[in-house]
Each structure stands twice: as C-alpha cells, then as structure tokens.
Design a protein around this motif. Structure first.
Motif, PDB file in Angstrom:
ATOM      1  N   SER A 132       0.830  -1.206   0.000  1.00  0.00           N
ATOM      2  CA  SER A 132       0.000   0.000   0.000  1.00  0.00           C
ATOM      3  C   SER A 132       0.864   1.255   0.000  1.00  0.00           C
ATOM      4  N   GLY A 133       1.967   1.221   0.741  1.00  0.00           N
ATOM      5  CA  GLY A 133       2.878   2.362   0.729  1.00  0.00           C
ATOM      6  C   GLY A 133       3.504   2.578  -0.634  1.00  0.00           C
ATOM      7  N   GLU A 134       3.866   1.478  -1.283  1.00  0.00           N
ATOM      8  CA  GLU A 134       4.464   1.577  -2.625  1.00  0.00           C
ATOM      9  C   GLU A 134       3.463   2.129  -3.635  1.00  0.00           C
ATOM     10  N   VAL A 135       2.223   1.672  -3.542  1.00  0.00           N
ATOM     11  CA  VAL A 135       1.177   2.155  -4.447  1.00  0.00           C
ATOM     12  C   VAL A 135       0.949   3.646  -4.245  1.00  0.00           C
ATOM     13  N   ASN A 136       0.828   4.060  -2.986  1.00  0.00           N
ATOM     14  CA  ASN A 136       0.620   5.481  -2.696  1.00  0.00           C
ATOM     15  C   ASN A 136       1.765   6.331  -3.240  1.00  0.00           C
ATOM     16  N   ASP A 137       2.985   5.886  -2.995  1.00  0.00           N
ATOM     17  CA  ASP A 137       4.155   6.637  -3.465  1.00  0.00           C
ATOM     18  C   ASP A 137       4.142   6.791  -4.979  1.00  0.00           C
ATOM     19  N   GLU A 138       3.827   5.704  -5.679  1.00  0.00           N
ATOM     20  CA  GLU A 138       3.860   5.745  -7.136  1.00  0.00           C
ATOM     21  C   GLU A 138       2.728   6.598  -7.699  1.00  0.00           C
ATOM     22  N   LEU A 139       1.549   6.519  -7.112  1.00  0.00           N
ATOM     23  CA  LEU A 139       0.446   7.350  -7.573  1.00  0.00           C
ATOM     24  C   LEU A 139       0.764   8.830  -7.398  1.00  0.00           C
ATOM     25  N   VAL A 140       1.342   9.166  -6.274  1.00  0.00           N
ATOM     26  CA  VAL A 140       1.697  10.573  -6.030  1.00  0.00           C
ATOM     27  C   VAL A 140       2.837  11.005  -6.943  1.00  0.00           C
ATOM     28  N   ARG A 141       3.804  10.132  -7.139  1.00  0.00           N
ATOM     29  CA  ARG A 141       4.921  10.477  -8.035  1.00  0.00           C
ATOM     30  C   ARG A 141       4.407  10.783  -9.433  1.00  0.00           C
ATOM     31  N   ARG A 142       3.508   9.940  -9.939  1.00  0.00           N
ATOM     32  CA  ARG A 142       2.979  10.145 -11.286  1.00  0.00           C
ATOM     33  C   ARG A 142       2.114  11.403 -11.367  1.00  0.00           C
ATOM     34  N   ALA A 143       1.364  11.664 -10.300  1.00  0.00           N
ATOM     35  CA  ALA A 143       0.538  12.879 -10.284  1.00  0.00           C
ATOM     36  C   ALA A 143       1.418  14.118 -10.272  1.00  0.00           C
ATOM     37  N   LEU A 149      -0.405  18.312  -9.404  1.00  0.00           N
ATOM     38  CA  LEU A 149      -0.445  18.085  -7.964  1.00  0.00           C
ATOM     39  C   LEU A 149       0.517  19.035  -7.269  1.00  0.00           C
ATOM     40  N   ARG A 150       0.056  19.635  -6.181  1.00  0.00           N
ATOM     41  CA  ARG A 150       0.916  20.536  -5.405  1.00  0.00           C
ATOM     42  C   ARG A 150       2.263  19.867  -5.121  1.00  0.00           C
ATOM     43  N   PRO A 151       3.362  20.567  -5.317  1.00  0.00           N
ATOM     44  CA  PRO A 151       4.671  19.949  -5.098  1.00  0.00           C
ATOM     45  C   PRO A 151       4.925  19.561  -3.649  1.00  0.00           C
ATOM     46  N   GLU A 152       4.274  20.243  -2.698  1.00  0.00           N
ATOM     47  CA  GLU A 152       4.538  19.941  -1.283  1.00  0.00           C
ATOM     48  C   GLU A 152       3.686  18.787  -0.755  1.00  0.00           C
ATOM     49  N   VAL A 153       2.777  18.252  -1.553  1.00  0.00           N
ATOM     50  CA  VAL A 153       1.948  17.116  -1.134  1.00  0.00           C
ATOM     51  C   VAL A 153       2.748  15.833  -1.259  1.00  0.00           C
ATOM     52  N   ASN A 154       2.680  14.991  -0.219  1.00  0.00           N
ATOM     53  CA  ASN A 154       3.348  13.689  -0.310  1.00  0.00           C
ATOM     54  C   ASN A 154       2.337  12.563  -0.154  1.00  0.00           C
ATOM     55  N   SER A 155       2.780  11.340  -0.276  1.00  0.00           N
ATOM     56  CA  SER A 155       1.863  10.199  -0.289  1.00  0.00           C
ATOM     57  C   SER A 155       1.155  10.011   1.049  1.00  0.00           C
ATOM     58  N   THR A 183     -17.110  15.974   0.075  1.00  0.00           N
ATOM     59  CA  THR A 183     -15.909  16.357   0.823  1.00  0.00           C
ATOM     60  C   THR A 183     -14.649  16.022   0.044  1.00  0.00           C
ATOM     61  N   LEU A 184     -14.638  14.847  -0.582  1.00  0.00           N
ATOM     62  CA  LEU A 184     -13.472  14.459  -1.369  1.00  0.00           C
ATOM     63  C   LEU A 184     -13.251  15.441  -2.519  1.00  0.00           C
ATOM     64  N   ALA A 185     -14.320  15.858  -3.188  1.00  0.00           N
ATOM     65  CA  ALA A 185     -14.185  16.807  -4.294  1.00  0.00           C
ATOM     66  C   ALA A 185     -13.564  18.113  -3.820  1.00  0.00           C
ATOM     67  N   ILE A 186     -13.973  18.567  -2.633  1.00  0.00           N
ATOM     68  CA  ILE A 186     -13.400  19.795  -2.075  1.00  0.00           C
ATOM     69  C   ILE A 186     -11.913  19.602  -1.778  1.00  0.00           C
ATOM     70  N   LEU A 187     -11.573  18.449  -1.198  1.00  0.00           N
ATOM     71  CA  LEU A 187     -10.184  18.180  -0.850  1.00  0.00           C
ATOM     72  C   LEU A 187      -9.316  17.995  -2.095  1.00  0.00           C
ATOM     73  N   VAL A 188      -9.861  17.348  -3.115  1.00  0.00           N
ATOM     74  CA  VAL A 188      -9.111  17.167  -4.358  1.00  0.00           C
ATOM     75  C   VAL A 188      -8.815  18.521  -4.997  1.00  0.00           C
ATOM     76  N   ALA A 189      -9.785  19.440  -4.920  1.00  0.00           N
ATOM     77  CA  ALA A 189      -9.538  20.789  -5.439  1.00  0.00           C
ATOM     78  C   ALA A 189      -8.361  21.436  -4.720  1.00  0.00           C
ATOM     79  N   GLY A 190      -8.218  21.124  -3.443  1.00  0.00           N
ATOM     80  CA  GLY A 190      -7.086  21.662  -2.681  1.00  0.00           C
ATOM     81  C   GLY A 190      -5.764  21.009  -3.017  1.00  0.00           C
ATOM     82  N   LEU A 191      -5.805  19.831  -3.649  1.00  0.00           N
ATOM     83  CA  LEU A 191      -4.571  19.163  -4.060  1.00  0.00           C
ATOM     84  C   LEU A 191      -3.960  19.799  -5.302  1.00  0.00           C
TER      85      LEU A 191
END
Length: 218
Positions: A132-143, A149-155, A183-191
C-alpha cells in the motif's frame, strides 16, 4: 499495451470447501458491518449478524483478535487492488483522483480508522502494508509528474484525505456516500497546484503509527 493471456480456469471447489468459502465471506461481511458500527462489539454479534453458530465462527477464527486481523488484511487487499488498478491509468492526475474516489466509494479506509488500536498487528499484514505504501508513493509520483499536484503534497497526505472522508457519517448510508464524495471533491480541489502555500509541514513516516498501539480495554 502489454499483451494479455487467458488465465487457466481454476478447478472448482468441492461442495464442502465451496460452502466453507461462502461462509467465510458471509462472516467477514458481517464482521465489517458490526465492527464499523462498534469496534468494541463482541464476536457473538458477528455470529448473529452472519446467521452462523458461535462454534462455527470460532472454528474459523479462534478469537476476536484473529477475526479483526483478517478483516484488516482484507481491507488492505481491497485498497491495494484499487491502487494497482489506478496504476493502469496513463494520466497520473486522473489515476490519483480516480483511486481516491473508488476507495471512498468502497468505504475501505473506514476499516483502518475503526480497527486501529483494537488488535495487535503482526507480520502477516506486513506485505499488504508495504504494498500500500508503494502504491501510494507511485500514484503521487505520477501525479506530480503531470504538474497538477501541489509539489509539497506527499503520499502520506492521502491518509489525511481518506481519514477526513471516513469520519463523515449520518444515519442514511446513501447520504453518507454523497457527503463523503462532496468532501473528497473539495479536498481534491485543494490538491491542485496553485500559488497558495499549505500551512504546516507534510506528514512524516510513522507519524500515525501510534493509533495502531493496542488500547487498554476498559
């Protein structure tokens, strides 16, 4: 696109094994409902919800601890399956957003929120946790690679988003699902990358591990 080959058909389970598999699925589904509502519920409540005898449940799960551990592992597998599916998407931003939407819709993360601290994790969960950690890292890396995706956001920020959505609950399940998606839509907008700096540093590895420490029973 990589070539795919047809998988060989799996041999059918014998009548007794098929029935055991069905019973196990019924027990886990019942346990999920029971413990999402009340993590402190007795194991007998699961047997009642599943419509099986307590002895039959104990033959499969010798303790509540074992049942909770299996339930958590099942949730991790579902989470990782959604993550693996998301990595098939070529657009890194769409992959991340779609992943979050599916996890919220499936209510997978609520298990982690409700079960944390109710049992002692062991090494059997480690492969799924690592994946799960590897998946999160890779999804964020690709985003990040898309520039959206905001540069300061991490997995580890994904956990904060999913925690926030899982915390929303009302008596009507359909309304709960609507509010979580809103709520997710609002948070995604913040990403999305913009010129507004996020307050505070990003989460760090291990910062939330404390919640998996076994809580003393009262």
């Amino acid at each position: 696109m990589a070539k795919t080959t047809d998988s060989p058909a799996r041999p059918a389970l014998s009548g007794r094994k098929a029935q055991a598999a069905r019973n196990d699925g019924i027990i886990l589904a019942a346990a999920r409902e029971v413990f999402l509502a009340d993590a402190g519920a007795p194991i007998a409540a699961v047997a009642d919800r599943a419509g099986v005898g307590i002895s039959a449940l104990y033959r499969r799960y010798p303790s509540k601890e074992a049942l909770l551990r299996t339930l958590c592992e099942d949730g991790l597998r579902r989470y990782n399956a959604e993550g693996d599916a998301a990595l098939e998407e070529s657009d890194g931003w769409k992959a991340l957003v779609g992943f979050l939407e599916r996890v919220v819709d499936a209510d997978v993360h609520s298990l982690a929120v409700h079960l944390a601290g109710t049992f002692t994790p062991d090494e059997s969960l480690l492969p799924e946790v690592v994946h799960s950690g590897e998946v999160n890292d890779e999804l964020v890396r690709r985003a990040h690679a898309t520039g959206r995706l905001r540069p300061e956001v991490n997995s580890l920020d994904l956990g904060l988003i999913l925690d926030a959505c899982a915390a929303i609950t009302v008596p009507d399940p359909a309304r709960t699902a609507q509010l979580r998606r809103r709520t997710l839509a609002i948070l995604v907008a913040g990403l999305a990358a913009d010129d507004v700096e996020l307050p505070g540093p990003a989460p760090v590895a291990g910062e939330f591990a404390w919640r998996w420490e076994r809580r003393a029973e009262t």
